[in-house]
Design an enzyme around this catalytic site. Structure first.
Site, PDB file in Angstrom:
ATOM      1  N   VAL A 196      -4.895  -2.916 -10.423  1.00 23.29           N
ATOM      2  CA  VAL A 196      -5.860  -2.965  -9.324  1.00 23.29           C
ATOM      3  C   VAL A 196      -6.633  -1.652  -9.303  1.00 23.29           C
ATOM      4  CG1 VAL A 196      -6.175  -3.081  -6.825  1.00 23.29           C
ATOM      5  CG2 VAL A 196      -4.481  -4.556  -7.940  1.00 23.29           C
ATOM      6  N   ALA A 229      -6.298   3.756  -8.354  1.00 23.21           N
ATOM      7  CA  ALA A 229      -5.905   2.519  -9.033  1.00 23.21           C
ATOM      8  C   ALA A 229      -4.388   2.462  -9.072  1.00 23.21           C
ATOM      9  CB  ALA A 229      -6.475   2.473 -10.447  1.00 23.21           C
ATOM     10  N   LYS A 230      -3.851   1.333  -9.471  1.00 21.89           N
ATOM     11  CA  LYS A 230      -2.404   1.206  -9.670  1.00 21.89           C
ATOM     12  C   LYS A 230      -2.138   0.021 -10.567  1.00 21.89           C
ATOM     13  CE  LYS A 230       1.150   3.601  -8.160  1.00 21.89           C
ATOM     14  NZ  LYS A 230       1.133   5.063  -7.962  1.00 21.89           N
ATOM     15  N   GLY A 231      -1.050   0.091 -11.306  1.00 22.23           N
ATOM     16  CA  GLY A 231      -0.654  -1.014 -12.163  1.00 22.23           C
ATOM     17  C   GLY A 231       0.817  -1.305 -12.009  1.00 22.23           C
ATOM     18  N   ASP A 256       5.059   5.897 -12.937  1.00 24.87           N
ATOM     19  CA  ASP A 256       5.408   5.604 -11.549  1.00 24.87           C
ATOM     20  C   ASP A 256       6.867   5.141 -11.551  1.00 24.87           C
ATOM     21  OD1 ASP A 256       3.982   5.407  -8.799  1.00 24.87           O
ATOM     22  OD2 ASP A 256       5.038   3.502  -8.908  1.00 24.87           O
TER      23      ASP A 256
END
Length: 419
Positions: free
Chosen positions: A60, A105-107, A146
């Site tokens: 995202v 953002a992040k995944g 993360d």
């Protein structure tokens, strides 16, 4: 995670309150409330036994108003799109609070990585990188480690992306091994930032780190590094926990010895024993009597159900979104000061920025320089937050959100809407 808890709703509600409290122009808020891109990918992987499993993955990209998208990749069995959207939004806010030129953002991949072999993890990571390769890059979107990912994971991402591009692309990820262009000090940066945040908070009342008592929920990368830095600065770490349970010692835990123990393959705190050390539950770590509570696990840990039972003077959020809206209200009423995640755990993204700059400029900085710059930048950000608490008569969380949203709205107005 509670089925009724939606982290994305939580962050949007908090942003809405901050916009009102900070008297921020609402005209651009609809842009900030919605991610710019949500990507879902399906990842077929051949397992060691020859079978094929298909995993669900996400990336995202919330905002690139202030610079390239930036955010970690997590591997967790409870990872879903709403969680990743919330984390991406928090990253946008975090970068704005830190005043670094990134967006958020992040995944994530919905998987329990502990059930996969190293080969299966490598193949899953490479397949995920292949799937999101068209939307990442040193100038567009820079992933990082993360939950349940690390420097090795980033090395696989880097290599896969570089193979696709036909040349080395060190700037595409941060948090990679130093040998592959990573920054010294990056691995411990988020935990070190938590300690810096605690130091800055204590200084407001004339206190120092040495002699302070701390409880830490979570001994992953962030919690473990925070525990070590606290320990070496004279802090008495009374309690820690991991997925197996917690440890407590009224005279303080020997964090160095515990760290060596945890480095053994598969070692968990439930298997650790030492004189004077008691085994307690994760819930008891949160409610033990201490000066500073550091939630460093996952979201939704401090809730309306347990906020009234906390026995600390202040909370420094090492995890993203560990406290619910309802719990926030209870803590404020009880007079428990809380330093929010978007500032407290920003050390990781700040040093990721330093790593990115080193890659672009083909330079290498030493660890002391990195740590000194991290503390300088966090101190400056903390002062900005403190100024807003006095201006708006609000909590540190609201002040941090106001600082971030003012930066974002200003940038959006300057750019305007395309076309």
């Amino acid at each position: 995670m509670s089925h009724s808890y939606n982290p994305y709703t939580n962050v949007i509600d908090t942003m809405t309150k901050a916009m009102e409290l900070g008297h921020i122009d609402q005209s651009m808020f609809e842009i900030l409330k919605n991610p710019q891109r949500e990507t879902k990918v399906y990842l077929p992987v051949e397992m060691d036994d020859g079978t094929v499993r298909v995993f669900e993955g996400y990336r995202v990209q919330h905002s690139n108003i202030r610079g390239p998208f930036k955010g970690g990749i997590r591997y967790h069995q409870n990872c879903d799109l709403d969680e990743v959207k919330a984390l991406a939004t928090w990253m946008t806010l975090k970068c704005a609070v830190a005043d670094i030129p990134y967006g958020g953002a992040k995944g994530g991949i919905q998987v329990d990585p502990h059930t996969l072999s190293p080969r299966e993890l490598r193949n899953l990571t490479r397949r995920y990188t292949f799937a999101i390769a068209p939307i990442i890059g040193a100038d567009t979107d820079i992933p990082a480690p993360d939950v349940n990912t690390n420097a090795q994971t980033m090395a696989w991402v880097l290599d896969t992306y570089s193979q696709l591009k036909g040349h080395p692309c060190p700037g595409v990820v941060t948090g990679k091994p130093v040998e592959l262009g990573g920054s010294r000090g990056r691995n411990s940066a988020t935990g070190r930032g938590v300690v810096i945040s605690t130091k800055l908070l204590l200084a407001l009342s004339g206190k120092k780190l040495a002699g302070t008592t701390v409880a830490i929920q979570g001994m992953g990368n962030v919690g473990a590094n925070a525990a070590r830095v606290f320990y070496h600065r004279g802090v008495k770490v009374l309690a820690i926990s991991d997925v197996s349970g917690g440890l407590f010692c009224k005279d303080g835990l020997d964090i160095d010895t515990i760290s060596v123990f945890l480095e053994k393959d598969g070692a968990l705190l439930k298997d650790y024993d030492a004189p004077g050390v008691e085994h307690i539950s994760n819930a008891e770590v949160l409610t033990c009597k201490c000066d500073v509570l550091v939630p460093a696990a996952l979201e939704n840990q401090i809730t309306a159900e347990n906020a009234g039972d906390l026995n600390c003077s202040c909370i420094v959020e090492a995890a993203n979104g560990p406290t619910t809206e309802e719990a926030d209200a209870i803590l404020e009423k009880r007079g428990i000061t809380l330093i929010p995640d978007i500032f407290a755990n920003s050390g990781g993204v700040i040093v990721s920025y330093f790593e990115w700059v080193q890659n672009i400029q083909e330079l290498t900085w030493d660890r002391d320089q990195v740590n000194e710059m991290l503390e300088k930048l966090m101190s400056k950000s903390f002062q900005s937050i403190l100024d807003v608490t006095e201006e708006c008569h609000c909590t540190f969380r609201m002040a941090a959100y106001i600082v971030a949203l003012r930066e974002l709205v200003t940038a959006e107005k300057m750019k305007g809407i395309f076309p």
